[in-house]
Design an enzyme around this catalytic site. Structure first.
Site, PDB file in Angstrom:
ATOM      1  N   PRO A   1       0.802  -1.228   0.000  1.00  0.00           N
ATOM      2  CA  PRO A   1       0.000   0.000   0.000  1.00  0.00           C
ATOM      3  C   PRO A   1       0.832   1.274   0.000  1.00  0.00           C
ATOM      4  CG  PRO A   1      -0.092  -1.040   2.164  1.00  0.00           C
ATOM      5  CD  PRO A   1       0.808  -1.870   1.299  1.00  0.00           C
ATOM      6  N   GLU A   2       1.183   1.737  -1.186  1.00  0.00           N
ATOM      7  CA  GLU A   2       1.818   3.041  -1.293  1.00  0.00           C
ATOM      8  C   GLU A   2       0.744   4.031  -1.739  1.00  0.00           C
ATOM      9  OE1 GLU A   2       5.730   3.166  -3.057  1.00  0.00           O
ATOM     10  OE2 GLU A   2       6.065   1.053  -2.689  1.00  0.00           O
TER      11      GLU A   2
ATOM     12  N   LYS B   1       0.588   8.228   2.373  1.00  0.00           N
ATOM     13  CA  LYS B   1       0.062   6.873   2.558  1.00  0.00           C
ATOM     14  C   LYS B   1      -0.931   6.783   3.702  1.00  0.00           C
ATOM     15  CE  LYS B   1       4.765   5.392   1.595  1.00  0.00           C
ATOM     16  NZ  LYS B   1       5.902   4.681   2.176  1.00  0.00           N
TER      17      LYS B   1
ATOM     18  N   HIS C   1      -6.198 -12.033  11.951  1.00  0.00           N
ATOM     19  CA  HIS C   1      -5.498 -10.805  11.578  1.00  0.00           C
ATOM     20  C   HIS C   1      -6.446  -9.635  11.348  1.00  0.00           C
ATOM     21  CE1 HIS C   1      -1.859 -13.066  11.455  1.00  0.00           C
ATOM     22  NE2 HIS C   1      -2.236 -13.804  10.436  1.00  0.00           N
TER      23      HIS C   1
ATOM     24  N   ARG D   1       0.935  -8.314   9.648  1.00  0.00           N
ATOM     25  CA  ARG D   1       2.217  -7.987  10.286  1.00  0.00           C
ATOM     26  C   ARG D   1       2.131  -6.823  11.256  1.00  0.00           C
ATOM     27  NH1 ARG D   1       6.450  -9.204   5.364  1.00  0.00           N
ATOM     28  NH2 ARG D   1       5.410 -11.116   4.765  1.00  0.00           N
TER      29      ARG D   1
ATOM     30  N   ARG E   1      17.395  -0.412   2.871  1.00  0.00           N
ATOM     31  CA  ARG E   1      16.374  -0.951   1.980  1.00  0.00           C
ATOM     32  C   ARG E   1      17.005  -1.510   0.720  1.00  0.00           C
ATOM     33  NH1 ARG E   1      14.091  -1.572   5.548  1.00  0.00           N
ATOM     34  NH2 ARG E   1      12.705  -0.216   6.706  1.00  0.00           N
TER      35      ARG E   1
END
Length: 297
Positions: free
Chosen positions: A5-6, A60, A105, A124, A274
DNA sequence: CCTTAATCCTGGAAGC
DNA sequence: TGCTTCCAGGATTAAG
């Protein structure tokens, strides 16, 4: 492949929410995991009893905005819930009558008075949720720390930000305080599109290069939004819907493969912790010091 | 002030 | 086949 999700994904979620839940009233909120509500927010007040009036987005992050009619037509009590999806977060709308089964979740579910449901799921749990008593409070206390939105920032404003940092351009662009909305995927794609080396120092980026950056960035994000938008129907979620949404990555996840421009193998390094993939040949437009740094890898 | 690194978390991939 | 290890990512916090 999972959809991260950007900005484009979040923008489509917001559009989906506007089409589905705005105007609906929240009857009840189920919080299945309390610590997903961050900060000092009171979990009990996640817009319960309020009507969704608007969805706002910055980078975001986005916010569900609700109002309660305290007196008839006179006094509206506003509140909002800011959401960040992290890596694996998703928000899915279930129309009235449609069955849904929350799993381990699924952390928050908004039950609407018309029978619809809105479910926040995040395996997560890098994502989260913050509550505010008004949009103003959200803007002043949280969103004020973010830079301008990647879709609306001007070359002049971005250049101002880049000028005063020696960090690699990739680090600067990933930093949400520089500008809001870009993640690892789009930054790599953008730098490739602009033929800029990821280690190119921010303060060395010229005005012309910044103009190119902004132009390419808008095109990239706009295209991605359009691609994602085509799959949106009743659902507000982008994960789990793969049809028609194959993003065409030129470098992301393609280390070792041929550069689509020159054919040489794409290189993988680490920048700001990254994974970074780029073409050493096409993106060699670095100057003196940074060029030497690049060669050290 | 500026910059880097560690931290959180789980599922999937890779290695033995 | 089953176990272990590693890796991916964004933002916050701590440390340099």
């Amino acid at each position: 492949m999972t959809v991260m999700p950007e900005l484009p994904e979040v923008e489509n979620i917001c559009r989906g929410l506007t089409d589905t839940v705005v105007g609906s009233m929240v009857n009840r909120v189920t919080i299945r995991r309390v610590d997903i509500v961050r900060g000092s927010s009171r979990p009990a007040d996640l817009l319960r009893g309020q009507t969704f009036t608007r969805i706002d987005r910055l980078g975001k992050q986005f916010a569900l905005i609700g109002q309660t009619l305290v007196h008839k037509g006179s006094l509206n009590k506003e509140a909002c819930v800011c959401l960040h999806l992290g890596m694996t977060g998703s928000l899915r709308f279930y129309p009235p009558g449609e069955p849904y089964r929350p799993d381990g979740h699924t952390h928050v579910v908004w039950h609407l008075t018309d029978g619809g449901r809105l479910a926040f799921r995040d395996p997560r749990r890098f994502g989260g949720l913050w509550t505010f008593d008004s949009v103003t409070t959200l803007t002043e206390t949280r969103w004020s720390k973010l830079g301008e939105d990647a879709l609306t920032i001007t070359p002049a404003r971005l250049h101002m930000k880049l000028k005063r940092t020696r960090r690699p351009i990739k680090s600067a662009l990933l930093d949400q305080a520089t500008l809001a909305g870009l993640g690892n995927i789009y930054v790599d794609e953008l730098l490739f599109g602009c033929r800029l080396h990821p280690l190119y120092p921010g303060h060395e980026v010229t005005r012309e290069e910044t103009q190119l950056l902004v132009r390419k960035m808008r095109a990239l994000l706009t295209r991605a939004i359009a691609l994602g938008g085509s799959t949106l129907k009743d659902y507000v979620d982008t994960s789990g819907r793969s049809g028609g949404f194959q993003r065409v990555h030129k470098v992301y996840g393609r280390s070792g493969q041929a550069c689509p421009r020159c054919g040489l193998p794409l290189v993988r390094i680490a920048v700001a912790g990254r994974t970074t993939v780029f073409c050493e040949d096409c993106q060699a437009s670095v100057m003196s010091r940074s060029e030497r740094v690049a060669k050290d890898y």
